[in-house]
Design a protein around this motif. Structure first.
Motif, short mmCIF file in Angstrom:
data_model
loop_
_atom_site.label_atom_id
_atom_site.label_comp_id
_atom_site.label_asym_id
_atom_site.label_seq_id
_atom_site.Cartn_x
_atom_site.Cartn_y
_atom_site.Cartn_z
N ALA A 147 11.01 -5.27 1.11
CA ALA A 147 10.81 -3.83 1.34
C ALA A 147 9.96 -3.18 0.26
O ALA A 147 9.25 -2.19 0.53
CB ALA A 147 12.16 -3.12 1.43
N GLU A 148 10.01 -3.71 -0.97
CA GLU A 148 9.31 -3.06 -2.08
C GLU A 148 7.81 -2.94 -1.81
O GLU A 148 7.24 -1.84 -1.88
CB GLU A 148 9.55 -3.83 -3.38
N ASN A 149 7.17 -4.05 -1.50
CA ASN A 149 5.73 -3.99 -1.24
C ASN A 149 5.41 -3.50 0.17
O ASN A 149 4.29 -3.04 0.43
CB ASN A 149 5.09 -5.36 -1.48
N THR A 150 6.38 -3.60 1.09
CA THR A 150 6.16 -3.02 2.41
C THR A 150 5.97 -1.51 2.30
O THR A 150 5.08 -0.91 2.94
CB THR A 150 7.35 -3.32 3.34
N LEU A 151 6.81 -0.88 1.49
CA LEU A 151 6.68 0.55 1.26
C LEU A 151 5.34 0.88 0.61
O LEU A 151 4.65 1.83 1.00
CB LEU A 151 7.83 1.04 0.39
N ARG A 152 4.95 0.09 -0.37
CA ARG A 152 3.69 0.33 -1.07
C ARG A 152 2.49 0.17 -0.14
O ARG A 152 1.55 0.97 -0.20
CB ARG A 152 3.57 -0.62 -2.26
N ILE A 153 2.52 -0.86 0.68
CA ILE A 153 1.36 -1.10 1.53
C ILE A 153 1.24 0.00 2.59
O ILE A 153 0.13 0.42 2.94
CB ILE A 153 1.43 -2.50 2.18
N ALA A 154 2.37 0.51 3.08
CA ALA A 154 2.32 1.59 4.06
C ALA A 154 1.70 2.84 3.45
O ALA A 154 0.84 3.50 4.07
CB ALA A 154 3.74 1.89 4.57
N ILE A 155 2.11 3.16 2.23
CA ILE A 155 1.56 4.34 1.54
C ILE A 155 0.08 4.13 1.25
O ILE A 155 -0.75 5.04 1.42
CB ILE A 155 2.33 4.63 0.25
N THR A 156 -0.29 2.92 0.82
CA THR A 156 -1.68 2.63 0.48
C THR A 156 -2.59 2.77 1.69
O THR A 156 -3.71 3.29 1.59
CB THR A 156 -1.80 1.22 -0.11
N ILE A 157 -2.14 2.32 2.84
CA ILE A 157 -2.94 2.43 4.06
C ILE A 157 -3.19 3.90 4.39
O ILE A 157 -4.32 4.30 4.72
CB ILE A 157 -2.25 1.72 5.23
N VAL A 158 -2.16 4.71 4.27
CA VAL A 158 -2.32 6.13 4.55
C VAL A 158 -3.30 6.77 3.57
O VAL A 158 -4.19 7.55 3.95
CB VAL A 158 -0.95 6.86 4.47
N LEU A 159 -3.20 6.41 2.29
CA LEU A 159 -4.09 6.96 1.27
C LEU A 159 -5.54 6.56 1.54
O LEU A 159 -6.46 7.38 1.37
CB LEU A 159 -3.66 6.48 -0.12
N ALA A 160 -5.74 5.31 1.96
CA ALA A 160 -7.10 4.85 2.24
C ALA A 160 -7.69 5.58 3.45
O ALA A 160 -8.87 5.93 3.46
CB ALA A 160 -7.10 3.35 2.47
N VAL A 161 -6.88 5.83 4.45
CA VAL A 161 -7.35 6.49 5.67
C VAL A 161 -7.76 7.94 5.37
O VAL A 161 -8.79 8.43 5.86
CB VAL A 161 -6.27 6.45 6.76
N VAL A 162 -6.97 8.64 4.57
CA VAL A 162 -7.25 10.05 4.30
C VAL A 162 -8.22 10.24 3.15
O VAL A 162 -8.62 11.37 2.84
CB VAL A 162 -5.95 10.83 4.02
N GLY A 163 -8.62 9.15 2.47
CA GLY A 163 -9.56 9.26 1.36
C GLY A 163 -8.96 9.92 0.13
O GLY A 163 -9.61 10.73 -0.54
N ALA A 164 -7.73 9.58 -0.19
CA ALA A 164 -7.02 10.19 -1.32
C ALA A 164 -7.63 9.76 -2.64
O ALA A 164 -8.27 8.70 -2.74
CB ALA A 164 -5.54 9.80 -1.27
N PRO A 165 -7.44 10.55 -3.71
CA PRO A 165 -7.97 10.19 -5.03
C PRO A 165 -7.26 8.98 -5.62
O PRO A 165 -6.17 8.61 -5.17
CB PRO A 165 -7.72 11.46 -5.86
#
Length: 412
Positions: A147-165
């Motif tokens: 679950a640890e990296n599953t949570l991280r990868i989900a957040i990272t995908i969202v950040l990449a899609v929205v173009g976050a800093p």
């Protein structure tokens, strides 16, 4: 297939998935961010790797053989531990703030702030995993590992899609520590737990991994080119797979070693020899395939020589063996070999950084491998045949407060 085998396989599968997810997170982050913005994130992950090797491993070993876990932070002993972790976090934050230009190639305060949270976060995860292993809750252990990296990868995908800093990707790394509260931690702890074995396990874990996973930090502080620093970190990320697997198995290994003395020196010699043989094969494989495989995955083809890939792979294999040796010696309360073996190369590395000797990736890779070879030699020479008599006596007098008399049913 028995229940024990199924749960053991689940833990192993979760560790494999976590390793693959870490690579995917870095690939997504590197593709989404410019090189100058990815560099500080890479260094933050390098600091996380060192903290995980220290506090995660140490807390797992401690909680796997003593009645401790994440919930202990609510007890008096836990408050002492929490205070110590907060102080360490502040020191890490202050140190990274002072050298943020050289370390992160950035003056942003977000990176030192996130770095200050890593000791507490990795320790919480380690306490949780160790408790789950000790109590035989292997399926829950597999869940939190995955679950640890599953949570991280989900957040990272969202950040990449929205173009976050870039700094938000650092927040995603820290967010993964939230799994330490899952499943609900026990609160049945003793107030008088001895924290000294935890300090020993944590210190030995740091010594055993700081040089390898901290090598991008060493290269950056030694004046290395930022592109080489990032490339070294990415190569290390690729060879972290054995460590991710070992991270999932550390609680089980700690329980086993805590119940079995055996011939200590023979065990250390066997583990070290196995590591040396594996290192030879790893060097050949890294030199021949590193650029074609790792270089292509992380888009760094042609930036590093085959020799550099081989050196990093060889050091990683040797470090895996030394990690298991460390767990074995800590379980037998044999700390002197670890202190003697690691103190000299660590001090030598600290002294070499200001001289400019470690300002390129090739020299740094050779240096780190040499340090691990030195440690392998010393630990074999100075390890006694068996654990000390005091440890044997302590084993016979142990109560449930200190150590369980037998492994949990699910780990037998």
């Amino acid at each position: 297939m028995t229940l024990t085998r199924r749960t053991g396989f689940a833990t192993l599968a979760a560790a494999v998935a976590a390793g693959l997810q870490a690579v995917v997170i870095l690939v997504i982050s590197k593709a989404a961010l410019p090189a100058t913005e990815f560099a500080p994130l890479a260094q933050l992950w390098a600091i996380w790797a060192v903290c995980a090797a220290s506090f995660n491993y140490g807390c797992q070993q401690w909680a796997a053989v003593r009645p401790a876990g994440f919930g202990i932070l609510a007890t008096s002993a836990g408050r002492q531990l929490l205070g110590a972790l907060c102080v360490i976090g502040l020191l890490v934050g202050a140190a990274t703030y002072l050298v943020r230009d050289e370390l992160f190639s950035s003056r942003s305060l977000w990176w030192p702030f996130f770095a200050s949270l890593l000791p507490l976060g990795t320790a919480a995860v380690g306490l949780n995993r160790g408790e789950l292993a000790r109590t035989g809750r292997s399926m829950a252990l597999a869940f939190v590992i995955g679950a640890e990296n599953t949570l991280r990868i989900a957040i990272t995908i969202v950040l990449a899609v929205v173009g976050a800093p870039a700094w938000t990707y650092g927040a995603a790394l820290v967010a993964g520590f939230a799994v330490a509260a899952l499943p609900r931690p026990s609160r049945d702890y003793h107030e008088d737990l001895d924290l000294r074995p935890l300090a020993t396990a944590t210190g030995s874990g740091m010594a055993a991994h700081a040089l390898l996973f901290g090598s991008p930090l060493i290269l950056a502080l030694g004046g290395g080119d930022p592109d080489e620093v990032v490339a070294l970190f990415l190569v290390l990320s690729a060879v972290r797979a054995p460590f991710v697997l070992l991270q999932g198995l550390i609680p089980h290994v700690a329980v086993r070693f805590g119940q079995n003395e055996g011939d200590l020196r023979r065990t250390v010699r066997f583990l070290t020899a196995t590591g040396l043989i594996a290192a030879i094969f790893a060097y050949v494989g890294g030199a021949l395939l590193g650029d074609a495989v790792v270089g292509r995955i992380f888009s760094i083809q042609g930036e590093l020589s085959g020799s550099t890939f081989g050196l990093v792979a060889a050091t990683a294999m040797l470090s895996v063996a030394l990690t298991i040796v460390t767990v074995r010696l800590v379980a037998s309360e044999q700390i002197r070999p670890l202190v003697l073996a690691w103190s000299i190369p660590v001090i030598a590395t600290v002294c070499a950084i200001p001289t400019g000797l470690l300002d390129n990736i090739s020299t740094t890779a050779w240096w780190i491998l040499g340090c691990h070879l030195f440690v392998s030699l010393i630990v074999v020479v100075v390890t006694p045949d068996r654990a000390s008599a005091s440890h044997d006596e302590a084993d016979s007098a142990d109560s449930v407060v200190d150590r369980p008399h037998s492994p949990p049913p699910a780990l037998r």
